[in-house]
Design a protein around this motif. Structure first.
Motif, PDB file in Angstrom:
ATOM      1  N   GLU A   7      11.197 -12.921 -36.666  1.00  0.00           N
ATOM      2  CA  GLU A   7      10.077 -13.002 -37.437  1.00  0.00           C
ATOM      3  C   GLU A   7       8.716 -12.086 -37.085  1.00  0.00           C
ATOM      4  O   GLU A   7       8.802 -12.180 -36.038  1.00  0.00           O
ATOM      5  CB  GLU A   7       9.575 -14.489 -37.806  1.00  0.00           C
ATOM      6  CG  GLU A   7      10.645 -15.329 -38.499  1.00  0.00           C
ATOM      7  CD  GLU A   7      11.081 -14.904 -39.755  1.00  0.00           C
ATOM      8  OE1 GLU A   7      10.250 -14.669 -40.612  1.00  0.00           O
ATOM      9  OE2 GLU A   7      12.145 -15.129 -40.201  1.00  0.00           O
ATOM     10  N   LEU A   8       7.837 -11.743 -38.120  1.00  0.00           N
ATOM     11  CA  LEU A   8       6.705 -11.209 -37.601  1.00  0.00           C
ATOM     12  C   LEU A   8       5.821 -12.215 -36.775  1.00  0.00           C
ATOM     13  O   LEU A   8       5.538 -13.236 -37.206  1.00  0.00           O
ATOM     14  CB  LEU A   8       5.777 -10.396 -39.011  1.00  0.00           C
ATOM     15  CG  LEU A   8       6.673  -9.380 -39.768  1.00  0.00           C
ATOM     16  CD1 LEU A   8       5.874  -9.206 -40.941  1.00  0.00           C
ATOM     17  CD2 LEU A   8       6.694  -8.183 -38.808  1.00  0.00           C
ATOM     18  N   ALA A   9       5.400 -11.656 -35.725  1.00  0.00           N
ATOM     19  CA  ALA A   9       4.576 -12.478 -34.784  1.00  0.00           C
ATOM     20  C   ALA A   9       3.801 -11.669 -33.854  1.00  0.00           C
ATOM     21  O   ALA A   9       4.021 -10.434 -33.690  1.00  0.00           O
ATOM     22  CB  ALA A   9       5.334 -13.728 -34.305  1.00  0.00           C
ATOM     23  N   ALA A  10       3.004 -12.517 -32.900  1.00  0.00           N
ATOM     24  CA  ALA A  10       2.386 -11.956 -31.943  1.00  0.00           C
ATOM     25  C   ALA A  10       3.138 -11.842 -30.962  1.00  0.00           C
ATOM     26  O   ALA A  10       3.598 -12.829 -30.564  1.00  0.00           O
ATOM     27  CB  ALA A  10       0.844 -12.115 -32.112  1.00  0.00           C
ATOM     28  N   ALA A  11       2.978 -10.865 -29.892  1.00  0.00           N
ATOM     29  CA  ALA A  11       3.837 -11.005 -28.660  1.00  0.00           C
ATOM     30  C   ALA A  11       2.705 -10.616 -27.622  1.00  0.00           C
ATOM     31  O   ALA A  11       1.907  -9.692 -27.743  1.00  0.00           O
ATOM     32  CB  ALA A  11       4.948  -9.880 -28.795  1.00  0.00           C
ATOM     33  N   LYS A  12       2.955 -11.315 -26.567  1.00  0.00           N
ATOM     34  CA  LYS A  12       2.284 -10.994 -25.341  1.00  0.00           C
ATOM     35  C   LYS A  12       2.396  -9.627 -24.886  1.00  0.00           C
ATOM     36  O   LYS A  12       3.446  -9.013 -24.678  1.00  0.00           O
ATOM     37  CB  LYS A  12       2.535 -11.792 -24.193  1.00  0.00           C
ATOM     38  CG  LYS A  12       1.788 -11.836 -23.016  1.00  0.00           C
ATOM     39  CD  LYS A  12       2.058 -12.751 -21.929  1.00  0.00           C
ATOM     40  CE  LYS A  12       1.219 -12.670 -20.675  1.00  0.00           C
ATOM     41  NZ  LYS A  12       1.848 -13.796 -19.320  1.00  0.00           N
ATOM     42  N   ASN A  13       1.137  -8.538 -24.377  1.00  0.00           N
ATOM     43  CA  ASN A  13       1.173  -7.467 -23.940  1.00  0.00           C
ATOM     44  C   ASN A  13       1.704  -6.486 -24.934  1.00  0.00           C
ATOM     45  O   ASN A  13       2.167  -5.400 -24.629  1.00  0.00           O
ATOM     46  CB  ASN A  13       1.836  -7.236 -22.740  1.00  0.00           C
ATOM     47  CG  ASN A  13       1.214  -8.297 -21.539  1.00  0.00           C
ATOM     48  OD1 ASN A  13      -0.259  -8.326 -21.634  1.00  0.00           O
ATOM     49  ND2 ASN A  13       1.959  -8.743 -20.753  1.00  0.00           N
ATOM     50  N   GLN A  14       1.763  -6.606 -26.294  1.00  0.00           N
ATOM     51  CA  GLN A  14       2.296  -5.750 -26.997  1.00  0.00           C
ATOM     52  C   GLN A  14       1.280  -4.490 -27.270  1.00  0.00           C
ATOM     53  O   GLN A  14       0.203  -4.652 -27.137  1.00  0.00           O
ATOM     54  CB  GLN A  14       2.417  -6.276 -28.575  1.00  0.00           C
ATOM     55  CG  GLN A  14       1.155  -6.854 -29.315  1.00  0.00           C
ATOM     56  CD  GLN A  14       1.730  -7.487 -30.549  1.00  0.00           C
ATOM     57  OE1 GLN A  14       2.059  -8.461 -30.746  1.00  0.00           O
ATOM     58  NE2 GLN A  14       1.187  -6.889 -31.831  1.00  0.00           N
ATOM     59  N   ARG A  15       1.810  -3.341 -27.478  1.00  0.00           N
ATOM     60  CA  ARG A  15       1.100  -2.104 -27.460  1.00  0.00           C
ATOM     61  C   ARG A  15       0.129  -2.112 -28.601  1.00  0.00           C
ATOM     62  O   ARG A  15      -0.892  -1.705 -28.170  1.00  0.00           O
ATOM     63  CB  ARG A  15       2.107  -1.072 -27.483  1.00  0.00           C
ATOM     64  CG  ARG A  15       2.942  -0.742 -26.259  1.00  0.00           C
ATOM     65  CD  ARG A  15       3.841   0.303 -26.521  1.00  0.00           C
ATOM     66  NE  ARG A  15       5.095  -0.070 -27.521  1.00  0.00           N
ATOM     67  CZ  ARG A  15       5.987   0.623 -27.759  1.00  0.00           C
ATOM     68  NH1 ARG A  15       6.118   1.847 -27.287  1.00  0.00           N
ATOM     69  NH2 ARG A  15       7.039   0.072 -28.527  1.00  0.00           N
ATOM     70  N   ASP A  16       0.162  -2.501 -29.730  1.00  0.00           N
ATOM     71  CA  ASP A  16      -0.589  -2.590 -30.792  1.00  0.00           C
ATOM     72  C   ASP A  16      -1.127  -4.157 -31.131  1.00  0.00           C
ATOM     73  O   ASP A  16      -0.352  -4.708 -31.871  1.00  0.00           O
ATOM     74  CB  ASP A  16      -0.206  -2.038 -32.193  1.00  0.00           C
ATOM     75  CG  ASP A  16      -1.392  -1.668 -33.125  1.00  0.00           C
ATOM     76  OD1 ASP A  16      -2.279  -2.294 -32.943  1.00  0.00           O
ATOM     77  OD2 ASP A  16      -0.883  -0.984 -34.304  1.00  0.00           O
ATOM     78  N   PRO A  17      -2.375  -4.506 -30.662  1.00  0.00           N
ATOM     79  CA  PRO A  17      -2.679  -5.854 -30.879  1.00  0.00           C
ATOM     80  C   PRO A  17      -2.855  -6.316 -32.451  1.00  0.00           C
ATOM     81  O   PRO A  17      -2.820  -7.452 -32.678  1.00  0.00           O
ATOM     82  CB  PRO A  17      -3.955  -6.015 -30.003  1.00  0.00           C
ATOM     83  CG  PRO A  17      -4.461  -4.528 -29.829  1.00  0.00           C
ATOM     84  CD  PRO A  17      -3.281  -3.541 -30.040  1.00  0.00           C
ATOM     85  N   ASP A  18      -2.926  -5.037 -33.142  1.00  0.00           N
ATOM     86  CA  ASP A  18      -3.598  -5.149 -34.637  1.00  0.00           C
ATOM     87  C   ASP A  18      -2.141  -5.637 -35.516  1.00  0.00           C
ATOM     88  O   ASP A  18      -2.515  -5.826 -36.803  1.00  0.00           O
ATOM     89  CB  ASP A  18      -4.417  -4.313 -34.962  1.00  0.00           C
ATOM     90  CG  ASP A  18      -5.828  -4.398 -34.170  1.00  0.00           C
ATOM     91  OD1 ASP A  18      -6.286  -5.482 -33.776  1.00  0.00           O
ATOM     92  OD2 ASP A  18      -6.252  -3.293 -34.066  1.00  0.00           O
ATOM     93  N   THR A  19      -0.947  -5.205 -34.888  1.00  0.00           N
ATOM     94  CA  THR A  19       0.062  -5.058 -36.036  1.00  0.00           C
ATOM     95  C   THR A  19       1.126  -6.077 -35.516  1.00  0.00           C
ATOM     96  O   THR A  19       1.335  -6.419 -34.166  1.00  0.00           O
ATOM     97  CB  THR A  19       0.704  -3.763 -35.819  1.00  0.00           C
ATOM     98  OG1 THR A  19      -0.262  -2.681 -36.046  1.00  0.00           O
ATOM     99  CG2 THR A  19       2.024  -3.416 -36.705  1.00  0.00           C
ATOM    100  N   PRO A  20       1.658  -6.712 -36.259  1.00  0.00           N
ATOM    101  CA  PRO A  20       2.410  -8.027 -35.879  1.00  0.00           C
ATOM    102  C   PRO A  20       3.837  -7.199 -35.258  1.00  0.00           C
ATOM    103  O   PRO A  20       4.262  -6.043 -35.575  1.00  0.00           O
ATOM    104  CB  PRO A  20       2.658  -8.496 -37.233  1.00  0.00           C
ATOM    105  CG  PRO A  20       1.845  -8.449 -38.007  1.00  0.00           C
ATOM    106  CD  PRO A  20       1.379  -7.023 -37.728  1.00  0.00           C
TER     107      PRO A  20
END
Length: 312
Positions: free
Chosen positions: A243-256
């Motif tokens: 599912e679309l979600a936030a991930a720790k240390n993802q490269r683009d903080p504004d994109t799910p």
């Protein structure tokens, strides 16, 4: 999506050094279609930053030459990747590095564009030339050289303009989607991976005559009693598996964020003089549900494809 007039930007004979040949988790060869559409999208973004409001709607890729960086010795069973000489670590040992397959390419791009007037085309060509001579990459490879880009109009029913484009792209091979072969095989109950292997494998048989002379024969998959053409596996996009979600240390903080698998189907390398309409060689972005695809307009909706591994 065959229009009356197509406005095309043709970038002939782009020499790409060390492009990424690992097009999917289990195929090696010509770079994935996502790499080519991604490069053209990046080019559009750079042009838009320079207040050139061009929109690149579709891309055709024509291969003139590919030099896959692999080696097979006389007694070897498989090819090996020709690796790069990476720097040693502080102990003098080889650093931990996963080698990726590379290739050198000579390709031409046919880009359908919009939002540019005839008077603005000279500036478009000038800026594209400057950007490609800069730090831009194609399929993760370095651009060594290219011929002067050309803007042209091709009308749907004007064979003269189409033939002019075909002559510009010859000799070469346009990459065409052949998902229809996979769909037909799977509708008969065949497994997706097995269907892909059947269409891309080559078999040999031999016969011995009365003088004990051996004659070898080469066989490939037939479609309706005829050769299916130069069929290859190609990576055309991704399928979301989370599912679309936030991930720790993802490269683009504004994109799910979501995990996805590569989608692999069949393609065909086809000489441009055998293509009757420009639209037949153009690839476009398409998304529907969990599918994120590069596909041609003759395939309106995603069909079952085989899948690979995760990515961010």
């Amino acid at each position: 999506m065959i229009g009356a007039v197509k406005k095309l930007l043709v970038i002939p004979h782009i020499k790409v050094h060390n492009a990424n040949a690992l097009s999917s988790p289990f195929t090696i060869g010509f770079p994935a279609m996502t790499a080519w559409l991604g490069a053209v999208h990046a080019l559009q973004r750079q042009l838009n930053k320079q207040h050139i409001g061009v929109a690149f709607n579709a891309v055709g890729v024509i291969s003139h030459d590919i030099d896959l960086q692999t080696y097979k010795g006389e007694s070897d069973y498989v090819h090996s990747i020709v690796g790069t000489g990476n720097p040693l670590d502080k102990t003098g040992a080889r650093s931990a590095f996963i080698e990726e397959a590379r290739c050198h390419l000579d390709v031409s791009l046919v880009i359908e564009f919009d939002n540019i007037t005839v008077d603005e085309r000279a500036r478009l060509i000038e800026q594209v030339t400057q950007l490609l001579h800069g730090k831009m990459k194609m399929a993760s490879g370095d651009i060594k050289s290219f011929k002067t880009p050309i803007c042209m109009n091709v009308t749907h029913d004007d064979e003269g303009e189409l033939k002019k484009l075909q002559r510009l792209l010859m000799p070469g091979y346009a990459l065409i989607e052949r998902r229809d072969l996979m769909i037909a095989a799977m509708s008969e109950g065949q497994d997706a991976l097995q269907a892909l292997i059947d269409f891309t494998s080559v078999h040999y048989s031999c016969e011995t005559d009365d003088t004990d002379k051996v004659k070898w024969f080469r066989h490939s998959k037939q479609v309706n009693g005829a050769s299916a053409g130069w069929i290859v596996p190609i990576a055309t996009g991704f399928y979301g598996i989370s599912e679309l979600a936030a991930a720790k240390n993802q490269r683009d903080p504004d994109t799910p964020h979501r995990f996805a698998e590569s989608l692999v189907t069949l393609g065909e390398f086809k000489m441009p003089h055998r293509i009757h309409y420009v639209e037949d060689m153009l690839w476009r972005y398409h998304s529907q549900g969990d599918y994120y695809l590069c596909q041609q307009s003759k395939f309106a909706t995603p069909e079952p494809c085989d899948s690979g591994n995760e990515f961010e």
